[in-house]
Design an enzyme around this catalytic site. Structure first.
Site, PDB file in Angstrom:
ATOM      1  N   HIS A  13       0.642  -1.041  -0.119  1.00  0.00           N
ATOM      2  CA  HIS A  13      -0.058   0.183   0.390  1.00  0.00           C
ATOM      3  C   HIS A  13       0.437   1.006   0.675  1.00  0.00           C
ATOM      4  O   HIS A  13       0.275   2.286  -0.462  1.00  0.00           O
ATOM      5  CB  HIS A  13      -0.787  -0.163   1.035  1.00  0.00           C
ATOM      6  CG  HIS A  13      -2.065  -0.801   1.135  1.00  0.00           C
ATOM      7  ND1 HIS A  13      -1.843  -1.758   2.114  1.00  0.00           N
ATOM      8  CD2 HIS A  13      -2.675  -1.252   0.858  1.00  0.00           C
ATOM      9  CE1 HIS A  13      -3.702  -3.220   2.953  1.00  0.00           C
ATOM     10  NE2 HIS A  13      -3.602  -2.249   0.964  1.00  0.00           N
ATOM     11  N   LYS A  36     -18.022  -6.589   5.370  1.00  0.00           N
ATOM     12  CA  LYS A  36     -16.715  -7.323   5.349  1.00  0.00           C
ATOM     13  C   LYS A  36     -16.010  -6.849   6.762  1.00  0.00           C
ATOM     14  O   LYS A  36     -15.591  -6.190   7.641  1.00  0.00           O
ATOM     15  CB  LYS A  36     -15.796  -6.087   4.206  1.00  0.00           C
ATOM     16  CG  LYS A  36     -14.724  -6.356   4.070  1.00  0.00           C
ATOM     17  CD  LYS A  36     -14.521  -6.053   3.288  1.00  0.00           C
ATOM     18  CE  LYS A  36     -12.547  -7.028   1.808  1.00  0.00           C
ATOM     19  NZ  LYS A  36     -12.132  -6.760   0.545  1.00  0.00           N
ATOM     20  N   ARG A  57      -1.707  -6.118  -8.621  1.00  0.00           N
ATOM     21  CA  ARG A  57      -0.679  -6.428  -8.248  1.00  0.00           C
ATOM     22  C   ARG A  57      -0.216  -8.016  -9.439  1.00  0.00           C
ATOM     23  O   ARG A  57       0.362  -7.752 -10.219  1.00  0.00           O
ATOM     24  CB  ARG A  57      -0.581  -7.358  -7.124  1.00  0.00           C
ATOM     25  CG  ARG A  57      -0.374  -6.508  -5.543  1.00  0.00           C
ATOM     26  CD  ARG A  57      -1.363  -7.551  -4.751  1.00  0.00           C
ATOM     27  NE  ARG A  57      -2.317  -7.017  -4.414  1.00  0.00           N
ATOM     28  CZ  ARG A  57      -3.321  -7.054  -3.676  1.00  0.00           C
ATOM     29  NH1 ARG A  57      -3.289  -7.846  -2.718  1.00  0.00           N
ATOM     30  NH2 ARG A  57      -4.952  -7.321  -3.912  1.00  0.00           N
ATOM     31  N   SER A 107      -2.983  -7.956   2.714  1.00  0.00           N
ATOM     32  CA  SER A 107      -3.054  -8.245   3.577  1.00  0.00           C
ATOM     33  C   SER A 107      -3.197  -9.710   4.606  1.00  0.00           C
ATOM     34  O   SER A 107      -3.295  -9.738   5.653  1.00  0.00           O
ATOM     35  CB  SER A 107      -4.360  -6.769   4.147  1.00  0.00           C
ATOM     36  OG  SER A 107      -3.897  -5.821   3.945  1.00  0.00           O
TER      37      SER A 107
HETATM   38  P1  ADP Z   1     -10.291  -3.793  -1.253  1.00  0.00           P
HETATM   39  O1  ADP Z   1     -10.530  -4.861  -0.488  1.00  0.00           O
HETATM   40  O2  ADP Z   1     -10.197  -2.175  -1.244  1.00  0.00           O
HETATM   41  O3  ADP Z   1      -9.587  -4.215  -2.008  1.00  0.00           O
HETATM   42  P2  ADP Z   1      -7.595  -3.930  -0.161  1.00  0.00           P
HETATM   43  O4  ADP Z   1      -6.705  -2.790   1.180  1.00  0.00           O
HETATM   44  O5  ADP Z   1      -6.951  -4.915   0.472  1.00  0.00           O
HETATM   45  O6  ADP Z   1      -8.435  -2.997   0.042  1.00  0.00           O
HETATM   46  O7  ADP Z   1      -6.586  -3.063  -1.206  1.00  0.00           O
HETATM   47  C1  ADP Z   1      -6.518  -2.048  -1.264  1.00  0.00           C
HETATM   48  C2  ADP Z   1      -6.209  -1.739  -2.682  1.00  0.00           C
HETATM   49  O8  ADP Z   1      -4.359  -1.628  -3.131  1.00  0.00           O
HETATM   50  C3  ADP Z   1      -6.654  -2.275  -3.909  1.00  0.00           C
HETATM   51  O9  ADP Z   1      -6.496  -2.073  -4.920  1.00  0.00           O
HETATM   52  C4  ADP Z   1      -5.522  -3.838  -3.987  1.00  0.00           C
HETATM   53  O10 ADP Z   1      -5.368  -3.900  -4.804  1.00  0.00           O
HETATM   54  C5  ADP Z   1      -4.334  -2.993  -3.717  1.00  0.00           C
HETATM   55  N1  ADP Z   1      -3.393  -3.004  -2.649  1.00  0.00           N
HETATM   56  C6  ADP Z   1      -3.498  -4.402  -1.619  1.00  0.00           C
HETATM   57  N2  ADP Z   1      -2.054  -4.701  -1.895  1.00  0.00           N
HETATM   58  C7  ADP Z   1      -1.165  -4.871  -2.751  1.00  0.00           C
HETATM   59  C8  ADP Z   1       0.324  -4.197  -3.071  1.00  0.00           C
HETATM   60  N3  ADP Z   1       0.794  -5.467  -1.695  1.00  0.00           N
HETATM   61  N4  ADP Z   1       0.724  -4.381  -3.936  1.00  0.00           N
HETATM   62  C9  ADP Z   1       0.230  -2.669  -4.435  1.00  0.00           C
HETATM   63  N5  ADP Z   1      -1.622  -2.806  -4.310  1.00  0.00           N
HETATM   64  C10 ADP Z   1      -2.032  -3.611  -3.447  1.00  0.00           C
END
Ligand code: ADP
Length: 163
Positions: free
Chosen positions: A18, A42, A91, A129
């Site tokens: 992130h 969620k 990703r 995460s």
């Molecule tokens: P959501 O429930 O909205 O998917 P996340 O926190 O999992 O929430 O992800 C938020 C955004 O950050 C999404 O667009 C996800 O693809 C991106 N994201 C999560 N982890 C990574 C990572 N390791 N590298 C790049 N982008 C990421």
């Protein structure tokens, strides 16, 4: 006029993936609003307040980073922030279908809003995460993937509380 974008997500918890996207977005936009979704449907490990607090701490030194939370439709929130750009991270190919579906749905709901996808450094391409939570509960050292204070919060929540 300042260029502003919104980066919405669960951030449960934030990872260096992130942070990588936040830093990249801040090279293009003057202000980035990192918005934690209040999604009652969620199940999350950390409360919205905890996730906001951790993001604030992790982005303290980043000029233009603003942390907030929102509920309801993300496109309505983006408009309330007086911008028309929504940032998402991509990703792996596995992200693509879900993100594509969401971006097109958001476009149907609000054709004035553009979703921009950014790719993290390859070192974070497989990081999520969910994976971090699983790894910590199995006793792994995740200090390469999340800030130390996040790792401590995870250990407390996943190990010490549930021995
Ligand atoms: P959501 O429930 O909205 O998917 P996340 O926190 O999992 O929430 O992800 C938020 C955004 O950050 C999404 O667009 C996800 O693809 C991106 N994201 C999560 N982890 C990574 C990572 N390791 N590298 C790049 N982008 C990421």
């Amino acid at each position: 006029m300042k260029k502003r974008a919104v980066y919405p997500g669960s951030f449960d918890p934030l990872t260096y993936g992130h942070i990588d996207i936040i830093k990249r977005a801040l090279r293009v936009f003057d202000e980035l609003i990192i918005a934690v979704a209040r999604n009652p449907g969620k199940q999350t490990l950390f409360s919205v307040e905890e996730r906001v607090r951790m993001l604030k701490r992790a982005t303290r030194g980043l000029k233009g980073a603003i942390v907030d939370d929102f509920d309801g439709l993300v496109v309505d929130y983006v408009r309330r922030q007086r911008t028309n750009v929504l940032i998402r991270g991509l990703r792996m190919i596995s992200d693509f279908e879900y993100e594509f579906q969401m971006a097109l749905t958001n476009r149907k709901l609000a054709s004035d809003i553009e979703t921009i996808f950014m790719m993290p450094s390859e070192s974070y391409c497989y990081l999520s995460s969910k994976l971090i939570k699983e790894a910590v509960s199995l006793g792994a050292d995740v200090s390469a993937f999340v800030p130390r204070f996040v790792e401590r919060r995870l250990e407390f929540r996943l190990i010490r509380k549930n021995p």
